[in-house]
Design an enzyme around this catalytic site. Structure first.
Site, mmCIF file in Angstrom:
data_model
loop_
_atom_site.group_PDB
_atom_site.id
_atom_site.type_symbol
_atom_site.label_atom_id
_atom_site.label_comp_id
_atom_site.label_asym_id
_atom_site.label_seq_id
_atom_site.Cartn_x
_atom_site.Cartn_y
_atom_site.Cartn_z
ATOM 1 C CG ASP A 1 -14.654 3.382 -7.016
ATOM 2 O OD1 ASP A 1 -13.560 3.802 -6.610
ATOM 3 O OD2 ASP A 1 -15.026 3.460 -8.202
ATOM 4 C CD GLN B 1 -6.475 -0.064 -8.668
ATOM 5 O OE1 GLN B 1 -5.483 -0.687 -8.326
ATOM 6 N NE2 GLN B 1 -6.549 1.241 -8.564
ATOM 7 C CE LYS C 1 -10.254 -0.442 -2.882
ATOM 8 N NZ LYS C 1 -11.431 -0.136 -3.716
ATOM 9 N N GLY D 1 -8.844 5.992 -5.987
ATOM 10 C CA GLY D 1 -9.367 7.189 -5.340
ATOM 11 C C GLY D 1 -10.057 6.731 -4.071
ATOM 12 C CG HIS D 2 -8.505 4.397 -1.645
ATOM 13 N ND1 HIS D 2 -7.600 3.479 -1.170
ATOM 14 C CD2 HIS D 2 -8.940 3.884 -2.833
ATOM 15 C CE1 HIS D 2 -7.493 2.473 -2.023
ATOM 16 N NE2 HIS D 2 -8.285 2.704 -3.046
HETATM 17 P P1 GDP Z 1 -12.622 3.130 -2.325
HETATM 18 O O1 GDP Z 1 -11.989 3.417 -3.628
HETATM 19 O O2 GDP Z 1 -12.912 1.678 -2.136
HETATM 20 O O3 GDP Z 1 -11.880 3.705 -1.149
HETATM 21 O O4 GDP Z 1 -14.053 3.870 -2.350
HETATM 22 P P2 GDP Z 1 -14.331 5.378 -2.861
HETATM 23 O O5 GDP Z 1 -13.849 6.322 -1.840
HETATM 24 O O6 GDP Z 1 -13.854 5.564 -4.254
HETATM 25 O O7 GDP Z 1 -15.907 5.365 -2.961
HETATM 26 C C1 GDP Z 1 -16.716 5.106 -1.857
HETATM 27 C C2 GDP Z 1 -17.622 6.337 -1.614
HETATM 28 O O8 GDP Z 1 -18.651 5.994 -0.722
HETATM 29 C C3 GDP Z 1 -16.886 7.495 -0.967
HETATM 30 O O9 GDP Z 1 -17.440 8.694 -1.407
HETATM 31 C C4 GDP Z 1 -17.161 7.296 0.522
HETATM 32 O O10 GDP Z 1 -17.111 8.508 1.281
HETATM 33 C C5 GDP Z 1 -18.563 6.761 0.468
HETATM 34 N N1 GDP Z 1 -18.918 5.822 1.534
HETATM 35 C C6 GDP Z 1 -18.165 4.878 2.156
HETATM 36 N N2 GDP Z 1 -18.915 4.122 2.971
HETATM 37 C C7 GDP Z 1 -20.172 4.593 2.865
HETATM 38 C C8 GDP Z 1 -21.437 4.195 3.449
HETATM 39 O O11 GDP Z 1 -21.532 3.246 4.207
HETATM 40 N N3 GDP Z 1 -22.539 4.911 3.073
HETATM 41 C C9 GDP Z 1 -22.463 5.971 2.203
HETATM 42 N N4 GDP Z 1 -23.601 6.594 1.897
HETATM 43 N N5 GDP Z 1 -21.312 6.357 1.638
HETATM 44 C C10 GDP Z 1 -20.198 5.671 1.971
HETATM 45 P P1 IMO Z 2 -10.179 2.295 -6.243
HETATM 46 O O1 IMO Z 2 -8.911 1.947 -5.535
HETATM 47 C C1 IMO Z 2 -12.774 1.720 -9.711
HETATM 48 C C2 IMO Z 2 -10.805 0.774 -13.521
HETATM 49 C C3 IMO Z 2 -10.878 1.795 -14.626
HETATM 50 C C4 IMO Z 2 -10.857 0.885 -15.835
HETATM 51 C C5 IMO Z 2 -9.894 -0.221 -15.409
HETATM 52 C C6 IMO Z 2 -8.469 -0.031 -15.903
HETATM 53 O O2 IMO Z 2 -10.628 3.689 -6.040
HETATM 54 O O3 IMO Z 2 -11.237 1.284 -5.974
HETATM 55 P P2 IMO Z 2 -6.502 1.603 -15.181
HETATM 56 O O4 IMO Z 2 -6.429 3.107 -15.152
HETATM 57 O O5 IMO Z 2 -6.237 0.967 -13.874
HETATM 58 O O6 IMO Z 2 -5.660 1.020 -16.283
HETATM 59 O O7 IMO Z 2 -8.036 1.287 -15.585
HETATM 60 O O8 IMO Z 2 -9.915 -0.222 -13.991
HETATM 61 N N1 IMO Z 2 -10.270 1.279 -12.227
HETATM 62 C C7 IMO Z 2 -11.005 1.505 -11.142
HETATM 63 N N2 IMO Z 2 -12.334 1.448 -10.948
HETATM 64 N N3 IMO Z 2 -11.960 2.019 -8.669
HETATM 65 C C8 IMO Z 2 -10.616 2.062 -8.836
HETATM 66 O O9 IMO Z 2 -9.771 2.228 -7.806
HETATM 67 C C9 IMO Z 2 -10.095 1.839 -10.126
HETATM 68 N N4 IMO Z 2 -8.842 1.840 -10.635
HETATM 69 C C10 IMO Z 2 -8.966 1.479 -11.925
HETATM 70 O O10 IMO Z 2 -12.062 2.552 -14.543
HETATM 71 O O11 IMO Z 2 -12.126 0.292 -16.019
HETATM 72 MG MG MG Z 3 -12.270 4.636 -5.297
#
Ligand code: GDP
Ligand code: IMO
Ligand code: MG
Length: 427
Positions: free
Chosen positions: A13, A225, A16, A40-41
């Protein structure tokens, strides 16, 4: 030509999805190489939010070929839902191709993931319950032959595979979990209803990728991840079952390491983690609560509140080495706007030694005292800044210090979820 891998430097998270979408503007191909719908991106374009779990974050660019490569694991229900959802919003998905060799997350994998978590009780991993562990377990076990995407193209083959799988799975369900058996026809029918949606996307993505390499295309590999969720190099056993690290891009797509030119590690300006496991800089207190509220730190996939804490510089430096990082993307800097002072962990102190890299012996990470460096906060809104020089001097100093600790040059800084809220350092 350039091949760039985007990797989470922490526990997922890190942003990416946003970074991949931005770099996709100048790319020809975006490839997911591991993981499945546990990811979840989030991509935000002109205030519109797209949450992607399986489909690569390049999909919003119609000219970019988007590949889900051999190393990914694919849940047909999730894929069909995501595909249809994007099409309803005007994204054609005509540029999506899926490896026939990718393993399929079947209904029994999701069921087993949940049952295994329940059985672990207080020791549960906190998985996303998307069937990730069970599907990769079957892939490694090899016998009886698990279902791959090719098998969805022929209902008879699928039926045979499911019948053999369920012979074993039903014994397991009864013996370990006192759970009623699953029915072959029901499982096959459930899965087959989704196949028409993505049927035409299933192909040989490896050869497609080789062709693109030969054409000297710009290729972005989108990690899911993060480094410390890697099966081998993460905080085992509280990890996922695939290889998010940059090396995973080679294994998951079938290309050799010499093709990779750049590795961009993505790190938040602080740290979060979802699920159980060690987290040395966690702030289970009002500081962590403030980060969670300002950063809207709730899971994209499960909605769970994320655990929040200060930036772990020891973990970040280790991630830089582990991935062979050539650049650092520092995200969510704006979340720290209101802090008077900001801490960065610069060492783990354990048994009289200060560790500045995460040692292989995981007892250190579990037992160490965190040594913090305190930096002054900038205490102003930075969201409108568009160049590095626009940032308040104290924010610039924070970014520079993080890059220094990581021992990686700063490539970009992100100040908000939108595409425009991004500062590239080399421009
Ligand atoms: P990922 O899994 O690495 O793609 O990240 P996620 O999408 O799960 O979580 C990142 C969250 O931060 C999302 O809700 C993005 O919209 C948000 N986000 C990304 N970059 C920034 C930033 O620079 N500032 C803020 N406030 N939010 C951001
Ligand atoms: P993105 O791509 C954050 C965590 C789960 C758990 C562990 C194992 O959005 O960054 P799994 O279901 O993969 O067997 O769970 O990994 N986990 C993540 N945490 N971002 C993710 O993906 C994750 N994908 C798995 O919460 O601790
Ligand atoms: Mg994510």
């Amino acid at each position: 030509m350039s091949c760039k891998v985007i990797v989470g430097a922490q526990w997922g998270d890190e942003g990416k999805g946003k970074i991949t979408d931005i770099l996709a503007e100048r790319a020809d191909v975006v490839v997911r190489y591991q993981g499945g719908s546990n990811a979840g991106h989030t991509v935000v374009v002109k205030g519109e939010t797209f949450k992607l779990h399986l489909i690569p974050s390049g999909i919003l660019h119609e000219n970019v070929l988007c590949l889900m490569a051999d190393g990914t694991v694919i849940d047909p229900e999730c894929l069909a839902g995501e595909y249809n959802g994007l099409r309803e919003r005007g994204i054609s998905c005509s540029n999506l191709r899926i490896s026939g060799n990718a393993h399929v997350i079947m209904p029994y994998h999701r069921l087993l993931d949940g049952l295994q978590e329940e059985a672990r009780g207080a020791g549960s991993i906190g998985t996303t319950r998307r069937g990730i562990g069970p599907v990769y377990t079957d892939k490694v076990a090899r016998m009886p032959e698990p279902v791959r995407m090719w098998d969805l193209l022929d209902a008879d083959v699928l039926r045979q595979r499911v019948a053999l799988q369920l012979e074993q799975k039903n014994l397991l369900l009864a013996a370990l979990y006192n759970h009623p058996p699953m029915d072959v026809k029901e499982v096959v029918d459930e899965v087959m209803q989704y196949v028409p949606v993505f049927h035409d996307c299933i192909t040989d993505t490896r050869t497609l990728l080789y062709d693109k390499l030969a054409e000297e295309a710009n290729i972005v590999f989108e990690g899911a991840q993060g480094t410390f969720l890697d099966l081998d190099y993460g905080t085992y056993p509280f990890v996922t079952s695939s290889h998010p690290v940059a090396g995973g891009a080679c294994l998951g797509t079938g290309i050799g390491p010499t093709f990779i030119d750049d590795v961009l590690i993505v790190s938040k300006a602080y740290t979060t983690r979802v699920g159980a496991g060690v987290f040395p800089t966690e702030q289970d207190n009002p500081i962590g609560d403030l980060i969670r509220e300002r950063g809207k730190e709730y899971g994209t996939t499960t909605g769970r509140p994320r655990r929040c804490g200060w930036l772990d510089g020891v973990a970040l430096r280790t991630a830089a080495r582990m991935n062979g990082a050539t650049g650092l993307a520092l995200t969510l800097l704006d979340v720290l706007n209101t802090f008077e002072t900001i801490n960065i962990c610069v060492a783990y102190r354990h048994g009289g030694t200060d560790y500045t890299l995460v040692p292989a012996n995981d007892a250190v990470m579990h037992e160490a005292e965190t040594v913090y460096e305190e930096l002054p906060g900038w205490q102003e809104d930075i969201c409108a800044c568009r160049t590095f020089a626009d940032l308040p001097p104290l924010a610039q100093a924070y970014c520079r210090r993080v890059a220094e600790i990581a021992e990686v040059p700063l490539y970009l800084v992100s100040l908000g979820p939108g595409r425009e809220e991004t500062i590239f350092l080399n421009e």
